[in-house]
Design a protein around this motif. Structure first.
Motif, mmCIF file in Angstrom:
data_model
loop_
_atom_site.group_PDB
_atom_site.id
_atom_site.type_symbol
_atom_site.label_atom_id
_atom_site.label_comp_id
_atom_site.label_asym_id
_atom_site.label_seq_id
_atom_site.Cartn_x
_atom_site.Cartn_y
_atom_site.Cartn_z
ATOM 1 N N SER A 41 0.825 -1.213 0.000
ATOM 2 C CA SER A 41 0.000 0.000 0.000
ATOM 3 C C SER A 41 0.855 1.257 0.000
ATOM 4 N N ILE A 42 1.924 1.258 0.779
ATOM 5 C CA ILE A 42 2.826 2.413 0.808
ATOM 6 C C ILE A 42 3.465 2.630 -0.558
ATOM 7 N N ALA A 43 3.961 1.539 -1.148
ATOM 8 C CA ALA A 43 4.601 1.633 -2.465
ATOM 9 C C ALA A 43 3.624 2.136 -3.518
ATOM 10 N N SER A 44 2.377 1.677 -3.453
ATOM 11 C CA SER A 44 1.361 2.089 -4.419
ATOM 12 C C SER A 44 1.081 3.584 -4.312
ATOM 13 N N ALA A 45 0.925 4.086 -3.090
ATOM 14 C CA ALA A 45 0.657 5.519 -2.892
ATOM 15 C C ALA A 45 1.818 6.371 -3.389
ATOM 16 N N VAL A 46 3.040 5.961 -3.088
ATOM 17 C CA VAL A 46 4.220 6.730 -3.503
ATOM 18 C C VAL A 46 4.349 6.749 -5.017
ATOM 19 N N LEU A 47 4.191 5.598 -5.654
ATOM 20 C CA LEU A 47 4.359 5.529 -7.100
ATOM 21 C C LEU A 47 3.291 6.344 -7.832
#
Length: 480
Positions: free
Chosen positions: A177-183
């Motif tokens: 979820s963190i990676a998705s938001a950042v990307l």
């Protein structure tokens, strides 16, 4: 009318590509995650849904809809909304961080203390992109959103799979979820071509808040109701129960919520363009009702009929308990498009006050039904949502009938036929699900039988033909 039809087809095409390509990727990768992780892992993340959803509602505060609807827009309006969003995003993250020990204690899950501190960082990250999404929606630029959503879903889905395979457990879902938001944030800031250039404007804020505050209150009521069942299950039942419940909801939501989301995203800016022409507005609206009901009712009833063999085939028998929840959610969610289209009309006409009034009435009823259901188990909680949906459809059509002369029974004439035919067409598929012929064979026979009956019954229907033409049009344009 032709320009509206063309823009609708184009908007639906790219929004559908965004929604379904992203959801299909998430769904397929989710199947792998479901095999690598346990129902309790998904349930652990699921209990945070209400806190994240409420925070997200505060961050937006209805400003996105206000930006889309405003007849004349300036960079000052966009910048004001942006600064407001990031401030609220920071405040929400700080509150979640500080409350993480209390949340862990409430659910009696010590692991939540660390998870909340990390997972809730997505709130601030997402606040950086709210205005970009609103501007892209206003400009009907759904193509860029489709590409960004697909790329981020694919790449971060792989990250989740790798972490789950390496034994990270529930933390695989957190870091995904963190990676998705950042990307997504990085891609939007690079390719959306909008950055704040003006200062915060009190005048702009007053306009945006005047319209958006009522949607904020409505959104909070809806969010509380939508997530209260998750909160109750997480508190009074097991994490595995919540995992089955969430997975059943996810299967049912794949067609319904995404199609409804597409409709809301596309029809709101399009109907806003003709907000002063009531006759044209209603003509377009009624066509939307017929065409969407034609597709959604059939998909949802078919999914309900074949839920058990589908879930057992894709997720293995350990997830079989999710099938019943999926079936109930199908009957609850299949009417969402009617609710959303009716509420869209009120927003288009600037009547966010009536929007709020309806939400207060509906959610008061909904909370009462849910509170009665909670002591009787998870299945009763699911059933309460089915009952509430029928009440919500009737209430949502009240002001549509009062303002436009298009109340519940007038709309029932538009969508009732498709509901009845869909039930009859899918009945053989439902009966086949009780025969032990193997999950794959039941899916093939049941699905093909239902499609054949539905096509034979509606092949000469105008809305059905319009739906087929629109689908072929979207496919044809996608190849260009």
């Amino acid at each position: 009318m032709d320009s509206i039809k063309s823009e609708t087809v184009s908007g639906v095409k790219w929004t559908a590509i965004e929604k379904f390509s992203t959801q299909i990727v998430n769904f397929l990768l989710g199947l792998l995650l479901a095999r690598l992780l346990s129902p309790s892992d998904f349930g652990t993340i699921g209990v945070l849904g209400i806190f994240m959803a409420i925070s997200s509602t505060f961050i937006d505060s209805g400003f996105s809809s206000a930006l889309i609807r405003k007849p004349e827009i300036s960079d000052k309006d966009y910048s004001t909304a942006f600064y407001f969003n990031i401030v609220v995003g920071l405040v929400c993250y700080a509150i979640m961080f500080a409350c993480s020990p209390l949340i862990a204690k409430f659910f009696e899950m010590p692991i939540l203390n660390g998870i909340v501190k990390v997972y809730s960082a997505t709130l601030f990250i997402n606040s950086l992109t709210s205005v970009q999404y609103a501007k892209l929606n206003r400009d009907l630029n759904f193509k860029l959103q489709a590409r960004i959503s697909f790329v981020s879903a694919l790449l971060t889905g792989v990250i989740g799979i790798v972490l789950a395979y390496c034994g990270f457990g529930v933390w695989a879902l957190v870091w995904q979820s963190i990676a998705s938001a950042v990307l997504r944030a990085l891609l939007l800031w690079i390719f959306a071509h909008w950055h704040p250039t003006s200062r915060f404007s009190t005048t702009s804020f007053k306009y945006l808040f005047s319209y958006g505050s009522k949607l904020l209150a409505s959104g909070l009521l809806h969010t509380l109701y939508s997530n209260l069942s998750t909160l109750a299950i997480g508190k009074f039942y097991t994490a595995s129960d919540l995992g089955y419940y969430s997975r059943g909801n996810q299967f049912a939501a794949l067609p319904s919520t995404n199609i409804t989301g597409i409709l809301q995203k596309v029809t709101f800016p399009l109907l806003s363009k003709i907000q002063d022409d009531d006759e044209r507005l209603i003509a377009v609206y009624r066509k939307y009702i017929k065409v969407t009901s034609c597709g959604i009712f059939f998909l949802m009833i078919l999914l309900s009929a074949l839920a058990k063999p589908l879930i057992c085939l894709l997720l293995t028998d350990k997830w079989a308990d999710a099938a019943f929840y999926c079936q109930l959610f199908c009957f609850a969610l299949m009417f969402d498009h009617l609710c959303q289209l009716n509420l869209n009309l009120l927003q288009v006409k600037g009547r966010s006050d009536l929007f709020l009034k309806l939400e207060i009435i509906k959610k008061s009823i909904a909370f009462a039904i849910l509170c009665v259901a909670i002591p009787f188990g998870v299945k009763a909680i699911c059933l309460s949502s089915v009952i509430y949906t029928q009440i919500a459809v009737y209430i949502n059509t009240y002001y549509t009938g009062k303002i436009f002369g298009l109340g519940y029974f007038a709309q029932l004439k538009d969508f009732g036929k498709y509901l009845l035919v869909a039930f009859l067409a899918c009945l053989p598929a439902f009966l086949l699900s009780f025969i032990h012929w193997g999950n794959f064979l039941v899916l093939i026979l049941g699905g093909s039988t239902a499609v054949s009956i539905y096509w034979l019954a509606l092949r000469k229907d105008e809305a059905f033909q319009e739906m087929i033409r629109s689908l072929w049009g979207m496919i044809g344009k996608s190849k260009e």
